[in-house]
Enzyme design. Structure first.
Site, PDB file in Angstrom:
ATOM      1  N   HIS A  11       0.889  -1.166   0.145  1.00 18.35           N
ATOM      2  CA  HIS A  11       0.130   0.084   0.006  1.00 18.35           C
ATOM      3  C   HIS A  11       0.897   1.176  -0.004  1.00 18.35           C
ATOM      4  O   HIS A  11       1.552   1.486   1.090  1.00 18.35           O
ATOM      5  CB  HIS A  11      -0.846  -0.016   1.173  1.00 18.35           C
ATOM      6  CG  HIS A  11      -1.832   1.032   1.219  1.00 18.35           C
ATOM      7  ND1 HIS A  11      -3.299   1.059   1.607  1.00 18.35           N
ATOM      8  CD2 HIS A  11      -1.659   2.524   1.210  1.00 18.35           C
ATOM      9  CE1 HIS A  11      -3.668   2.073   1.416  1.00 18.35           C
ATOM     10  NE2 HIS A  11      -3.103   3.125   1.393  1.00 18.35           N
ATOM     11  N   HIS A  13       1.582   5.460  -1.858  1.00 16.04           N
ATOM     12  CA  HIS A  13       1.001   6.727  -2.697  1.00 16.04           C
ATOM     13  C   HIS A  13       2.080   6.972  -3.199  1.00 16.04           C
ATOM     14  O   HIS A  13       3.126   7.526  -2.825  1.00 16.04           O
ATOM     15  CB  HIS A  13       0.345   7.457  -1.960  1.00 16.04           C
ATOM     16  CG  HIS A  13      -0.936   7.335  -1.181  1.00 16.04           C
ATOM     17  ND1 HIS A  13      -2.165   7.077  -1.730  1.00 16.04           N
ATOM     18  CD2 HIS A  13      -0.877   6.635  -0.042  1.00 16.04           C
ATOM     19  CE1 HIS A  13      -2.985   6.459  -0.842  1.00 16.04           C
ATOM     20  NE2 HIS A  13      -2.379   6.179   0.270  1.00 16.04           N
ATOM     21  N   LYS A  97      -9.940  -0.304  -5.229  1.00 14.89           N
ATOM     22  CA  LYS A  97      -9.814   0.438  -3.795  1.00 14.89           C
ATOM     23  C   LYS A  97     -11.223   1.020  -3.568  1.00 14.89           C
ATOM     24  O   LYS A  97     -11.603   1.813  -4.265  1.00 14.89           O
ATOM     25  CB  LYS A  97      -8.622   1.459  -3.882  1.00 14.89           C
ATOM     26  CG  LYS A  97      -8.343   2.319  -2.675  1.00 14.89           C
ATOM     27  CD  LYS A  97      -7.684   1.583  -1.586  1.00 14.89           C
ATOM     28  CE  LYS A  97      -7.721   2.297  -0.315  1.00 14.89           C
ATOM     29  NZ  LYS A  97      -6.854   3.172  -0.052  1.00 14.89           N
ATOM     30  N   HIS A 134     -10.519   1.500   2.490  1.00 15.45           N
ATOM     31  CA  HIS A 134     -10.123   2.292   3.587  1.00 15.45           C
ATOM     32  C   HIS A 134     -11.447   2.287   4.394  1.00 15.45           C
ATOM     33  O   HIS A 134     -12.375   2.816   4.125  1.00 15.45           O
ATOM     34  CB  HIS A 134     -10.151   3.754   2.676  1.00 15.45           C
ATOM     35  CG  HIS A 134      -9.656   5.024   3.825  1.00 15.45           C
ATOM     36  ND1 HIS A 134      -8.541   5.367   3.857  1.00 15.45           N
ATOM     37  CD2 HIS A 134     -10.289   5.099   4.855  1.00 15.45           C
ATOM     38  CE1 HIS A 134      -8.499   6.306   4.805  1.00 15.45           C
ATOM     39  NE2 HIS A 134      -9.568   6.209   5.425  1.00 15.45           N
ATOM     40  N   HIS A 172      -4.327  -0.537   6.062  1.00  9.06           N
ATOM     41  CA  HIS A 172      -3.721   0.332   7.073  1.00  9.06           C
ATOM     42  C   HIS A 172      -4.676   0.088   8.413  1.00  9.06           C
ATOM     43  O   HIS A 172      -5.486   1.222   8.937  1.00  9.06           O
ATOM     44  CB  HIS A 172      -3.756   1.829   6.812  1.00  9.06           C
ATOM     45  CG  HIS A 172      -4.723   2.493   5.974  1.00  9.06           C
ATOM     46  ND1 HIS A 172      -5.945   2.565   6.244  1.00  9.06           N
ATOM     47  CD2 HIS A 172      -4.566   3.227   4.725  1.00  9.06           C
ATOM     48  CE1 HIS A 172      -6.593   3.155   5.161  1.00  9.06           C
ATOM     49  NE2 HIS A 172      -5.729   3.620   4.315  1.00  9.06           N
ATOM     50  N   ASP A 244       1.326   2.681   3.614  1.00 13.41           N
ATOM     51  CA  ASP A 244       0.761   3.869   3.292  1.00 13.41           C
ATOM     52  C   ASP A 244       1.402   5.186   3.334  1.00 13.41           C
ATOM     53  O   ASP A 244       1.188   6.258   3.634  1.00 13.41           O
ATOM     54  CB  ASP A 244      -0.438   3.990   4.648  1.00 13.41           C
ATOM     55  CG  ASP A 244      -1.457   4.914   3.990  1.00 13.41           C
ATOM     56  OD1 ASP A 244      -1.632   5.114   2.796  1.00 13.41           O
ATOM     57  OD2 ASP A 244      -2.113   5.465   4.929  1.00 13.41           O
TER      58      ASP A 244
HETATM   59  C1  NCD Z   1      -3.190   9.361   2.001  1.00 10.13           C
HETATM   60  C2  NCD Z   1      -2.805  10.209   1.032  1.00 10.13           C
HETATM   61  O1  NCD Z   1      -2.231  11.178   1.306  1.00 10.13           O
HETATM   62  O2  NCD Z   1      -3.042  10.000  -0.378  1.00 10.13           O
HETATM   63  N1  NCD Z   1      -3.324   9.923   3.267  1.00 10.13           N
HETATM   64  C3  NCD Z   1      -3.041   9.263   4.454  1.00 10.13           C
HETATM   65  O3  NCD Z   1      -3.285   9.903   5.588  1.00 10.13           O
HETATM   66  N2  NCD Z   1      -2.989   7.815   4.630  1.00 10.13           N
HETATM   67  C4  NCD Z   1      -4.625   8.698   1.791  1.00 10.13           C
HETATM   68  C5  NCD Z   1      -5.138   7.533   2.487  1.00 10.13           C
HETATM   69  O4  NCD Z   1      -4.408   6.476   2.091  1.00 10.13           O
HETATM   70  O5  NCD Z   1      -6.126   7.657   3.138  1.00 10.13           O
HETATM   71 ZN    ZN Z   2      -3.290   5.094   1.761  1.00  5.56          ZN
END
Ligand code: NCD
Ligand code: ZN
Length: 346
Positions: A11, A13, A97, A134, A172, A244
């Site tokens: 996971h 970003h 997702k 989520h 998460h 995450d």
């Molecule tokens: C994530 C993001 O910034 O893309 N932020 C976070 O706090 N985890 C989005 C997410 O996974 O909820």
């Molecule tokens: Zn995330």
């Protein structure tokens, strides 16, 4: 020293554009593969968009990198069941997702009416496509610290009842309720982040407000952290690594209305090693980091290795996000583990 099969991040970003090049280098340095979240602006909603995003990620990799991005698509109220078949056939998309609309950063296109997605979930169950949730409700009348537990009771239980064979990753997970729910359902699994294994919510208020520790789901109280750490180090294949890691510019975090997200890609494995070492369970790190996620998704385990060495290093105060700096998790602090060698990955 500790040598493990090369881990994967289930996971992460990676963003897009200029930021992508900077952050993907960290993830690609430590992981063979990563499950890339689709919450771009606009989100990655179709297999076609996922294929294009994957090409941009590959083009942004450091020269010679063998890193493989595993793509996801974003479930919306208008996702067509046939999109699931295209995703399944693509060998590019490995998950769908589910963001409740408004739950977190760039989730405006998320699901508002669960009913609209029943046909899509049925198709996912039929073809064996994983739903990545989520797990928070967005109702502003629900206390932010309770949103995960309420999601389990009011949304997830219902999905699991209606689609008993649907494979679901509780992304998460942050509470003992989530751990328990996953343990009670063998078709489920959960990813766990380094910050939720290492910190409780007190850390957000340590001598002042700590915007760089604000993420969603928000850090919970210590008893929840202990439940997560027990699950991670239990040896159960239902719990595996998902950082995450979520980069935001320093100015977007240090703001009157700061963005949610902790950036951990620069030090992911050392952070997990610290968490596992804190309970004397480094022997269980390899399963969590390198085996169980691949097994859950039915992908081959990596054949390369990485070596972690117990050796202090200081995390830089900043990394670049292109035009702006970002503040990484543990900025300016000393970590006790570092990755000292990365072997051949096939
Ligand atoms: C994530 C993001 O910034 O893309 N932020 C976070 O706090 N985890 C989005 C997410 O996974 O909820
Ligand atoms: Zn995330």
């Amino acid at each position: 020293m500790l040598t493990l099969a090369t881990p994967d991040d289930w996971h992460v970003h990676l963003r897009d554009g200029e930021a992508l090049r900077h952050v993907v280098a960290h993830t690609a340095a430590g992981f063979a593969r990563a499950m890339v979240m689709p919450n771009l602006k606009p989100p990655v909603r179709t297999t076609q968009e996922a294929i294009q995003y994957r090409s941009r990620i590959l083009a942004a990799l450091p020269a010679g990198s063998q890193f493989q991005p595993l793509m996801t698509i974003y479930l919306t109220d208008s996702t067509e069941p046939d999109e699931i078949n295209r995703a399944k056939a693509s060998d590019v998309v490995f998950g769908v997702k589910y963001y409740p609309a408004g739950a977190t950063y760039n989730s405006d296109a998320g699901v508002r009416r669960l009913n609209a997605d029943m046909k899509v979930l049925a198709r996912m169950e039929e073809v064996g496509m994983t739903l990545q949730v989520h797990g928070e409700v967005t109702d502003s009348s629900v206390d932010p610290f309770d949103r995960e537990a309420v999601f389990i009771d009011t949304v997830l239980s219902d999905i699991v009842r209606r689609f008993p064979s649907l494979r679901i990753v509780f992304e998460h997970a942050t509470t003992r309720e989530a751990v328990q729910f996953v343990q009670d359902h063998p078709q489920l699994a959960a990813t766990l982040t380094p910050q939720h294994l290492l910190l409780s919510r007190s850390a957000m208020f340590d001598r002042g407000i700590r915007p760089h520790l604000y993420c969603l789901p928000i850090l919970k109280r210590e008893s929840h952290r202990q439940a997560l750490l027990a699950a991670a180090t239990s040896g159960s294949p239902q719990f595996f690594l998902g950082t995450d890691s979520a980069p935001h510019a320093q100015s977007a975090k240090e703001s009157a209305c700061g963005c949610a997200g902790v950036y951990s890609a620069h030090a992911a494995l050392p952070l997990y090693a610290e968490a596992f070492a804190s309970v004397g369970r480094l022997d269980r790190l390899e399963g969590f980091a390198s085996h169980f996620g691949a097994d859950y998704y039915g992908l081959p385990r990596n054949t390369g290795t990485v070596t972690l060495t117990q050796e202090d290093w200081i995390v830089p105060e900043h990394y670049s996000l292109g035009t702006q700096p970002l503040v990484p998790f543990r900025a300016g602090e000393t970590l006790a583990w570092r990755v000292t060698s990365v072997g051949e990955t096939v």
